[in-house]
Motif scaffolding. Structure first.
Motif, PDB file in Angstrom:
ATOM      1  N   THR A 195       0.496  -1.443  -0.054  1.00  0.00           N
ATOM      2  CA  THR A 195       0.143  -0.236   0.661  1.00  0.00           C
ATOM      3  C   THR A 195       0.566   1.184  -0.484  1.00  0.00           C
ATOM      4  OG1 THR A 195      -1.326  -1.597   1.346  1.00  0.00           O
ATOM      5  CG2 THR A 195      -1.376   0.822   1.287  1.00  0.00           C
ATOM      6  N   GLU A 196       0.637   2.548  -0.691  1.00  0.00           N
ATOM      7  CA  GLU A 196       1.082   3.727  -1.023  1.00  0.00           C
ATOM      8  C   GLU A 196       0.392   4.346  -0.738  1.00  0.00           C
ATOM      9  OE1 GLU A 196       3.416   3.191  -4.907  1.00  0.00           O
ATOM     10  OE2 GLU A 196       3.497   0.809  -4.210  1.00  0.00           O
ATOM     11  N   PHE A 197       0.648   6.034  -0.318  1.00  0.00           N
ATOM     12  CA  PHE A 197      -0.049   7.217  -0.048  1.00  0.00           C
ATOM     13  C   PHE A 197       0.788   8.175  -0.875  1.00  0.00           C
ATOM     14  CE2 PHE A 197      -1.087   4.831   3.788  1.00  0.00           C
ATOM     15  CZ  PHE A 197      -2.254   4.996   3.804  1.00  0.00           C
ATOM     16  N   TRP A 198       0.821   8.481  -1.743  1.00  0.00           N
ATOM     17  CA  TRP A 198       1.586  10.133  -2.336  1.00  0.00           C
ATOM     18  C   TRP A 198       0.696  11.229  -1.753  1.00  0.00           C
ATOM     19  CZ3 TRP A 198      -1.739   6.350  -4.725  1.00  0.00           C
ATOM     20  CH2 TRP A 198      -1.316   5.434  -5.052  1.00  0.00           C
ATOM     21  N   THR A 212       6.380   9.882  -2.538  1.00  0.00           N
ATOM     22  CA  THR A 212       5.187   8.181  -1.941  1.00  0.00           C
ATOM     23  C   THR A 212       5.768   7.823  -0.677  1.00  0.00           C
ATOM     24  OG1 THR A 212       4.889   7.952  -4.763  1.00  0.00           O
ATOM     25  CG2 THR A 212       4.799   6.315  -3.191  1.00  0.00           C
ATOM     26  N   VAL A 213       4.865   7.277   0.271  1.00  0.00           N
ATOM     27  CA  VAL A 213       4.790   7.042   1.493  1.00  0.00           C
ATOM     28  C   VAL A 213       4.790   5.566   0.948  1.00  0.00           C
ATOM     29  CG1 VAL A 213       4.877   6.483   3.706  1.00  0.00           C
ATOM     30  CG2 VAL A 213       4.277   8.720   2.408  1.00  0.00           C
ATOM     31  N   TYR A 214       5.807   4.496   0.867  1.00  0.00           N
ATOM     32  CA  TYR A 214       5.859   2.659   1.027  1.00  0.00           C
ATOM     33  C   TYR A 214       5.274   2.641   2.766  1.00  0.00           C
ATOM     34  CZ  TYR A 214       7.897   4.278  -3.438  1.00  0.00           C
ATOM     35  OH  TYR A 214       7.647   4.777  -4.678  1.00  0.00           O
ATOM     36  N   ALA A 215       3.846   2.593   2.694  1.00  0.00           N
ATOM     37  CA  ALA A 215       3.471   2.348   3.911  1.00  0.00           C
ATOM     38  C   ALA A 215       3.538   0.616   4.376  1.00  0.00           C
ATOM     39  CB  ALA A 215       2.249   3.230   4.249  1.00  0.00           C
ATOM     40  N   GLN A 265      -3.590   3.777  -1.967  1.00  0.00           N
ATOM     41  CA  GLN A 265      -4.130   2.801  -2.719  1.00  0.00           C
ATOM     42  C   GLN A 265      -2.863   1.636  -3.033  1.00  0.00           C
ATOM     43  OE1 GLN A 265      -3.422   3.692  -7.349  1.00  0.00           O
ATOM     44  NE2 GLN A 265      -4.318   1.670  -7.168  1.00  0.00           N
ATOM     45  N   VAL A 266      -3.931   0.435  -2.741  1.00  0.00           N
ATOM     46  CA  VAL A 266      -3.015  -1.230  -2.939  1.00  0.00           C
ATOM     47  C   VAL A 266      -2.781  -0.959  -4.042  1.00  0.00           C
ATOM     48  CG1 VAL A 266      -3.500  -3.710  -1.559  1.00  0.00           C
ATOM     49  CG2 VAL A 266      -5.053  -1.437  -0.698  1.00  0.00           C
ATOM     50  N   THR A 267      -1.508  -1.604  -4.461  1.00  0.00           N
ATOM     51  CA  THR A 267      -0.524  -1.376  -5.094  1.00  0.00           C
ATOM     52  C   THR A 267      -0.548  -3.188  -5.072  1.00  0.00           C
ATOM     53  OG1 THR A 267       1.315  -0.795  -4.111  1.00  0.00           O
ATOM     54  CG2 THR A 267       0.190   1.102  -4.741  1.00  0.00           C
ATOM     55  N   GLY A 268      -0.930  -3.723  -4.462  1.00  0.00           N
ATOM     56  CA  GLY A 268      -0.238  -5.151  -5.281  1.00  0.00           C
ATOM     57  C   GLY A 268      -1.160  -6.428  -4.008  1.00  0.00           C
ATOM     58  N   GLY A 269      -0.567  -7.305  -4.342  1.00  0.00           N
ATOM     59  CA  GLY A 269      -1.061  -8.206  -3.226  1.00  0.00           C
ATOM     60  C   GLY A 269      -2.247  -9.388  -3.223  1.00  0.00           C
ATOM     61  N   THR A 270      -2.534 -10.035  -2.209  1.00  0.00           N
ATOM     62  CA  THR A 270      -4.361 -10.434  -2.349  1.00  0.00           C
ATOM     63  C   THR A 270      -4.606 -10.851  -0.259  1.00  0.00           C
ATOM     64  OG1 THR A 270      -3.149 -12.872  -2.066  1.00  0.00           O
ATOM     65  CG2 THR A 270      -3.969 -11.770  -4.321  1.00  0.00           C
ATOM     66  N   ALA A 310      10.830   5.158  -0.104  1.00  0.00           N
ATOM     67  CA  ALA A 310      11.768   5.128  -0.487  1.00  0.00           C
ATOM     68  C   ALA A 310      11.345   3.154  -0.838  1.00  0.00           C
ATOM     69  CB  ALA A 310      12.877   4.678  -1.333  1.00  0.00           C
ATOM     70  N   PRO A 311      11.260   2.284  -1.466  1.00  0.00           N
ATOM     71  CA  PRO A 311      10.375   0.519  -1.351  1.00  0.00           C
ATOM     72  C   PRO A 311      11.774   0.402  -1.155  1.00  0.00           C
ATOM     73  CG  PRO A 311      10.357   1.631  -4.014  1.00  0.00           C
ATOM     74  CD  PRO A 311      11.018   2.712  -2.859  1.00  0.00           C
ATOM     75  N   PRO A 312      11.884   0.077   0.080  1.00  0.00           N
ATOM     76  CA  PRO A 312      12.681  -1.091   0.944  1.00  0.00           C
ATOM     77  C   PRO A 312      13.880  -1.754  -0.325  1.00  0.00           C
ATOM     78  CG  PRO A 312      11.375  -2.398   1.154  1.00  0.00           C
ATOM     79  CD  PRO A 312      10.533  -0.921   0.650  1.00  0.00           C
ATOM     80  N   HIS A 313      14.948  -1.359   0.141  1.00  0.00           N
ATOM     81  CA  HIS A 313      16.337  -2.087  -1.301  1.00  0.00           C
ATOM     82  C   HIS A 313      17.135  -2.572  -0.400  1.00  0.00           C
ATOM     83  CE1 HIS A 313      17.374   1.737  -0.366  1.00  0.00           C
ATOM     84  NE2 HIS A 313      18.877   1.137   0.189  1.00  0.00           N
ATOM     85  N   ASN A 314      17.359  -3.109   0.931  1.00  0.00           N
ATOM     86  CA  ASN A 314      17.641  -4.034   1.764  1.00  0.00           C
ATOM     87  C   ASN A 314      17.338  -4.265   3.464  1.00  0.00           C
ATOM     88  OD1 ASN A 314      17.441  -1.128   3.571  1.00  0.00           O
ATOM     89  ND2 ASN A 314      19.208  -0.257   3.055  1.00  0.00           N
TER      90      ASN A 314
END
Ligand SMILES: Nc1ncnc2c1ncn2[C@@H]1O[C@H](COP(=O)(O)OP(=O)(O)OP(=O)(O)O)[C@@H](O)[C@H]1O
Ligand code: SF4
Ligand SMILES: [Mg+2]
Length: 340
Positions: free
Chosen positions: A13-16, A21-24, A64-69, A281-285
């Motif tokens: 889920t992300e917020f703008w 963008t907040v990658y919550a 917005q929910v941007t992925g998953g089930t 930012a989306p996690p890269h580590n």
């Protein structure tokens, strides 16, 4: 898993906002079995509320929910239309939030508010809803139900308002109750009463509960299983017994240590030293790398995925086996800590 009531996988889920963008929520996965109480624990901003709001379709506006089930009774909630979700919310999934005043209508009598959900979901007719409201007021510990039916929210104490919210949430006998910090605004005695009430209702109605709490002690006392969230990800997931005996994520161990060190004085403290990551930012580590005493170069280069450590015990840490071996085990049962 096929026999789970709710199975959430790889939720994003992300917020703008104006500044980015907040990658919550960043790939959260968890499940809830029928009749089970799942605790979600984590610091402020770790994505606990957004995770549950995402699965019931309540992330709106700039989010917005941007992925998953999120499969609930076999249906993916994230694929349902708004109307279908409205049918499920309040009927199959009940919800209680921290501040009942924000959920109760101040201009409507308590009894009418409890009846409203049953009528809108066609749970029963008006007479049935009236009778069930009186029964619910009694069950949630609001005395003199007939007189209290006519009260307005401002005439209730904080504890009574939370009891009324619980009556509304369980009125249609949901399969799942989501309780987001249901006792944080209440004093300690009332907190305990509300948690006991939830457990009683759970047994009576055989529902599952997702309990979001800052209080690791509450989670270990009340829940069957716990997930620990950090930076929008699940860091560790296990039964309460396993959490007590073998916590294997450095963050969880930090929480546990703070429980032992500060005991009931913990309410104003940060449980684990350091500052949470910003989520811009989306996690890269590993999101915990800057606060972790076990950090290595790999942790700064590769996101640790949630992986099984033993049966029913999952950890998102590259070094979980070593961490577990080094940390040993210290019981925290019955202790209390606030992990804000
Ligand atoms: N409407 C929004 N716009 C921008 N960011 C948001 C919005 N709602 C939540 N967030 C961000 O999403 C992240 C996760 O928030 P969330 O409310 O899920 O945290 P939480 O774990 O429930 O914290 P708390 O314990 O304080 O309730 C936070 O960084 C928060 O600032
Ligand atoms: S992956 Fe590395 S930085 Fe992250 S918690 Fe494990 S040891 Fe610490
Ligand atoms: Mg929250």
């Amino acid at each position: 898993m096929a026999d789970e009531l709710l199975c959430v996988e790889d939720l994003h889920t992300e917020f703008w906002r104006g500044d980015g963008t907040v990658y919550a929520v960043n790939g959260a996965s968890f499940s809830v079995a029928p009749g089970e109480t799942l605790g979600i624990v984590g610091e402020s901003g770790s994505g606990k509320s957004v995770s549950v709001l995402s699965i019931v379709g309540l992330v709106r506006g700039n989010g917005q929910v941007t992925g998953g089930t999120a499969k609930f009774m076999g249906k993916d909630l994230l694929k349902l239309r708004r109307r279908q979700l409205e049918d499920i919310r309040g009927r199959d999934i009940g919800m209680i939030f921290q501040d009942p005043m924000s959920s109760l209508n101040p201009t409507m009598r308590i009894g009418d508010q409890i009846m409203e959900g049953m009528l809108s979901h066609q749970y029963t007719n008006r007479k049935g809803a009236f009778n069930r409201t009186l029964q619910l007021l009694d069950e949630v510990g609001i005395p003199e139900g007939r007189a209290r039916f006519r009260s307005y929210p401002h005439e209730f104490s904080g504890g009574m308002r939370q009891r009324a919210m619980i009556a509304m949430a369980v009125a249609c006998e949901p399969q799942l109750l989501i309780a987001d910090e249901p006792t944080t605004a209440l004093d300690v005695t009332v907190q305990t009463q509300i948690l006991v009430l939830l457990q009683e209702l759970q047994q009576k109605q055989r529902m599952s509960i997702v309990l979001i709490t800052h209080d690791f002690g509450v989670a270990t006392n009340v829940c069957d299983r716990i997930i620990v969230m950090y930076a929008g990800k699940v860091m560790e997931s296990a039964s309460v017994a396993e959490f007590i005996a073998r916590p294997a994520h450095p963050y969880t161990i930090g929480l546990k240590r703070s429980v032992i060190e500060v005991g009931t004085q913990a309410h104003q403290l940060k449980a684990v030293p350091g500052v949470a990551t910003t989520l811009m930012a989306p996690p890269h580590n590993c999101p915990f790398a800057d606060r972790c005493q076990f950090v290595t170069d790999r942790c700064r280069a590769e996101v640790p995925e949630l992986r099984p450590l033993s049966e029913g015990h999952y950890v998102a840490c590259h070094r979980a086996e070593e961490v577990l071996a080094e940390a040993g085990a210290t019981a925290v049962e019955g202790a209390t800590a606030d992990v804000r």
